[in-house]
Design a protein around this motif. Structure first.
Motif, short mmCIF file in Angstrom:
data_model
loop_
_atom_site.label_atom_id
_atom_site.label_comp_id
_atom_site.label_asym_id
_atom_site.label_seq_id
_atom_site.Cartn_x
_atom_site.Cartn_y
_atom_site.Cartn_z
N ILE A 30 -27.10 47.07 32.87
CA ILE A 30 -26.41 47.45 33.78
C ILE A 30 -25.23 47.00 34.02
N GLU A 31 -26.09 45.45 34.59
CA GLU A 31 -24.98 44.53 34.76
C GLU A 31 -23.48 43.87 33.58
N ALA A 32 -23.76 43.82 32.24
CA ALA A 32 -23.20 44.14 31.19
C ALA A 32 -21.73 45.48 31.46
N ARG A 33 -21.90 46.45 31.94
CA ARG A 33 -21.35 47.38 31.55
C ARG A 33 -20.65 47.26 33.05
N ALA A 34 -21.32 47.16 34.18
CA ALA A 34 -20.64 46.43 35.21
C ALA A 34 -19.44 45.88 35.04
N ALA A 35 -19.85 44.35 34.81
CA ALA A 35 -18.97 43.42 34.32
C ALA A 35 -17.77 44.12 33.46
N ALA A 36 -17.84 44.88 32.02
CA ALA A 36 -16.44 45.44 32.12
C ALA A 36 -15.76 46.22 32.87
N ALA A 37 -16.72 47.17 32.75
CA ALA A 37 -16.05 48.40 34.23
C ALA A 37 -15.11 47.76 35.07
N CYS A 38 -15.58 46.67 35.66
CA CYS A 38 -14.81 45.97 36.94
C CYS A 38 -14.53 45.16 36.36
N ALA A 39 -14.07 44.26 35.37
CA ALA A 39 -13.06 43.42 34.72
C ALA A 39 -11.76 42.33 36.00
N PRO A 40 -10.47 43.98 35.92
CA PRO A 40 -10.66 43.19 36.65
C PRO A 40 -10.48 42.98 38.68
N GLU A 41 -11.21 44.15 39.16
CA GLU A 41 -11.68 43.53 40.37
C GLU A 41 -12.36 42.12 40.51
N ILE A 42 -13.48 41.79 39.37
CA ILE A 42 -13.58 40.29 39.44
C ILE A 42 -13.42 39.24 39.37
N GLU A 43 -11.63 39.61 38.39
CA GLU A 43 -10.48 38.53 38.24
C GLU A 43 -9.94 38.51 40.00
N ALA A 44 -9.72 39.40 40.47
CA ALA A 44 -8.88 39.66 41.59
C ALA A 44 -10.13 38.53 42.66
N LEU A 45 -11.34 38.75 42.80
CA LEU A 45 -12.60 37.95 43.43
C LEU A 45 -12.06 36.73 42.98
N MET A 46 -12.35 36.42 41.58
CA MET A 46 -12.26 35.04 41.50
C MET A 46 -10.96 34.23 41.94
N LYS A 47 -9.94 34.10 42.01
CA LYS A 47 -8.87 33.97 42.39
C LYS A 47 -8.72 33.83 43.91
N LEU A 48 -9.81 34.56 45.17
CA LEU A 48 -10.62 34.19 45.88
C LEU A 48 -11.05 32.79 46.11
N VAL A 49 -11.41 32.52 45.39
CA VAL A 49 -12.70 31.41 45.10
C VAL A 49 -12.12 30.05 44.93
N LYS A 50 -12.51 28.92 45.67
CA LYS A 50 -11.92 27.36 45.39
C LYS A 50 -12.46 27.11 44.11
#
Length: 107
Positions: free
Chosen positions: A86-106
């Motif tokens: 489930i984690e792997a599928r969610a990460a793949a499905a949400c890659a753009p959102e995860i990338e956007a969140l990571m840009k907010l992290v120091k």
């Protein structure tokens, strides 16, 4: 991801990590040490998880000459397999959102 049952986290990343450590270490106490967690905390988490399941995720052998230990049941192995999938599928499905969140992290 967390699975909530009756207001309690029945399954989440910490419990899955603990299951993986029990599989690797062969006991709850060794798993707890490997995760820098107290034995009591690890035991309570495993007890809480096992009570939430139809069949237990772990079985424990009590002390004696060989010292006892814990192993995963097929249910415990299946929990890890399903959760990590489930984690792997969610990460793949949400890659753009995860990338956007990571840009907010120091970093």
């Amino acid at each position: 991801m967390r699975v909530i049952q009756d207001g309690t986290i029945a399954l989440g990343p910490g419990k899955v990590q603990l299951l993986e450590a029990v599989r690797e270490q062969g006991s709850i106490s060794a798993a707890a040490r490997s995760l820098n967690m107290s034995y009591r905390r690890a035991w309570l988490l495993m007890d809480e998880l096992n009570r939430a399941l139809e069949s237990p995720a772990t079985v424990s052998e009590h002390g004696g000459q060989s010292g006892g230990g814990s192993t995963l049941t097929p249910v415990g192995e299946e929990i890890i397999r399903l959760y990590r999938g489930i984690e792997a599928r969610a990460a793949a499905a949400c890659a753009p959102e995860i990338e956007a969140l990571m840009k907010l992290v120091k970093g």
